[in-house]
Design an enzyme around this catalytic site. Structure first.
Site, short mmCIF file in Angstrom:
data_model
loop_
_atom_site.label_atom_id
_atom_site.label_comp_id
_atom_site.label_asym_id
_atom_site.label_seq_id
_atom_site.Cartn_x
_atom_site.Cartn_y
_atom_site.Cartn_z
CB SER A 1 -0.95 -0.06 1.19
OG SER A 1 -2.00 0.85 1.04
CG ASP B 1 -6.52 -2.79 -3.45
OD1 ASP B 1 -7.15 -2.04 -2.68
OD2 ASP B 1 -5.32 -3.08 -3.27
CG HIS C 1 -5.53 -2.55 0.51
ND1 HIS C 1 -5.06 -2.02 -0.67
CD2 HIS C 1 -4.80 -1.96 1.50
CE1 HIS C 1 -4.10 -1.15 -0.40
NE2 HIS C 1 -3.93 -1.11 0.90
#
Length: 552
Positions: A259, A493, A521
């Site tokens: 991320s 996602d 995610h």
């Protein structure tokens, strides 16, 4: 939760426009939906704020290990020792006896290495097969603000197998987070009060309240962490990462960034292309994406995930689904219920009430997960709320999302998130035409999460009143001269939509895109054998998956 942190989706646009810091998301596109930390305080507050020493732009390259002033930092030996007792680990019956803890000494200001220094918290899970050890794998779980130390301590099972066999898995708390001189602003009671509020429906009232919260938040951060705030931007953390690489004895950096950690990894590759080893950037943030676009794409990503969840609930789990029998109406039924909590909040066992904003926060937290795991908890939480009239399920996951433990204490992650993303740069207000286009886009593609949005919600940019400015701007990262990089994106996602992974991979001079087909995610830790095998082959052998590889 490994994420680029998103805000509560219903509040994102108000936060983007009015500057409600604790309700906003990160400007690069990651944890909870689109992180545009809008920090709009009254003009008097902004005018009185000091200006930080600017971080050099991407075209000004630091000399890193070749800088004589930095040699003491690059040459340091980490004093690894047994980790101190950890109450959380004891409660979860996690054995930390084989792990080692330490500190990394780094300059507070890389333009003045002889000045003040800070220590970064570290943990190492030594390679299980020391005779086959390849070096260290340094991990950043995202946020920004998430603790790499806790990721390694409490997520050790995710690394079991090839990765832990061959690598010392090393976690660190980036500057301004966790145990590394964390950014501190509000106390627990203040955070509880803010999180419990439902933002006013009236735009003028909402802006007045948001401006006051922003001014109070900025003042609190300056009072408690003012000396640190100018230096918590991601480019400084990338420099810390290179010092850590040298201190653990590696010539090249082997790194797993998830991320927001992909943004950190990208800036590292830009700053230090010659020391890039094997970088996995999973759940990618696009450094070239403008803040407004990132926000819109993230809202739409969560809307689509919410809709897919609702359809799956009705069609495949009717016995435990409170959303009726119509697939077409299921998402709206859930959204109407959550909106209605503004007037009829749910009771909980600890005495707190779950209003609309807290309810949506709990839903957002669960949409980070995939359909096999977290969607089950989302069904159960909505069933308890909609049929049982109890908010405990939604509240528990909202607390997890907000970093609140069962004793009412908050982690510093949310405050670090604001400080880091605003230090990474502010976004200007959209033009009238851009604002109108944004409203139309959301009305068409995210009508549930962006209900009631208007052009006035885009009257300001993000982080415009945050007192510490840097010249960072959205830009394509090429990382010319770096070794091949593996970029990973998941098609479902919501927090960092798949298009960002495509863009990041395309921007690099030398990168391969690996696609995970599925919800949630990030791909790491998803239990996908194809992904696990690709990571192991790349990190241990340097073998990249074939172009166009998709893991179902």
């Amino acid at each position: 939760m490994n994420t680029h942190r998103a805000t509560r989706p219903r509040l994102l646009l108000a936060a983007f426009a009015a500057g409600s810091l604790l309700l906003a998301t990160a400007c690069g596109g990651d944890k909870k939906p689109a992180q545009d930390e809008a920090a709009s305080a009254p003009a008097s507050t902004a005018a009185a704020a000091p200006t930080a020493t600017p971080t050099p732009t991407p075209t000004v390259k630091p000399t890193g290990a070749d800088d004589p002033a930095l040699k003491p930092f690059y040459g340091q030996q980490i004093a690894w020792a047994a980790c101190p007792p950890d109450a959380k680990a004891a409660e979860q019956k996690i054995d930390l006896s084989l792990m080692k803890c330490g500190k990394l000494h780094v300059p507070l200001d890389y333009t003045n290495p002889s000045g003040e220094a800070i220590d970064l918290a570290l943990v190492k899970n030594p390679a299980a097969k020391q005779d086959q050890r390849l070096g260290s794998l340094i991990v950043n779980p995202g946020g920004p603000g998430a603790s790499g130390v806790e990721t390694v301590k409490f997520g050790d099972k995710q690394f079991e197998g090839t990765l832990h066999n061959r690598f010392d898995v090393v976690g660190f708390d980036p500057r301004g987070t966790g145990e590394s001189s964390p950014v501190l602003c509000l106390d627990d009671k203040q955070r509880d009060a803010l999180n419990a509020e439902d933002s006013p429906l009236d735009p003028a009232e909402a802006k007045t309240r948001s401006d006051k919260h922003s001014a109070d938040f900025i003042a609190a951060c300056q009072a408690k962490s003012g000396k640190l705030l100018p230096f918590v931007g991601t480019r400084n953390t990338a420099r810390d990462l290179d010092v850590l690489r040298a201190a653990v004895g590696d010539q090249k950096l082997n790194y797993l960034g998830i991320s927001y950690g992909t943004y950190l990894g990208a800036l590292y590759a830009e700053e230090f292309p010659k020391t890039v080893g094997r970088l996995i950037l999973d759940g990618a943030v696009d450094p070239a994406e403008q803040g407004l676009d990132s926000s819109l794409n993230q809202i739409i990503g969560f809307e689509k995930s919410f809709e897919r969840f609702a359809v799956d609930c009705v069609q495949n789990h009717a016995d435990e689904c409170p959303l009726g029998k119509s697939s077409d109406k299921a998402a709206k039924k859930a959204a109407d219920f959550l909106d209605g909590l503004r007037d009829k909040p749910l009771p909980t066992k600890d005495g707190r009430k779950v209003g609309s904003d807290l309810g949506w926060t709990g839903v957002t937290a669960l949409l980070y997960g995939d359909e096999k795991t977290m969607w089950q908890y989302l069904r159960m939480s909505l069933l308890l709320a909609m049929k049982g009239g109890q908010g405990d399920g939604l509240l528990g996951f909202a607390d997890m999302y907000n970093g609140r433990d069962d004793k009412g204490h908050y982690s510093p992650e949310s405050e670090a998130l604001v400080a880091i993303r605003c230090a990474d740069g502010a976004s200007p207000a959209p033009s009238a035409e851009q604002a109108q286009q944004a409203v139309q886009k959301l009305q068409q593609e995210a009508p549930l999460l962006a209900k009631g949005v208007s052009v006035e919600d885009f009257s300001q940019g993000s982080c415009v009143s945050w007192p510490f400015k840097t010249p960072e701007k959205p830009h394509t990262v090429r990382a010319e001269g770096a070794a091949p990089i593996l970029v990973v994106g998941s098609t479902g996602d919501p927090a960092t939509p798949y298009a960002a992974a495509e863009s990041l991979a395309k921007g690099f001079a030398n990168a391969t895109l690996l696609t995970r087909v599925g919800e949630g995610h990030g791909a790491f830790g998803s239990g996908n054998g194809c992904i696990d095998a690709a990571y192991a082959a790349y990190l241990t052998e340097g073998t990249l998956p074939a172009a166009g590889t998709k893991c179902s």
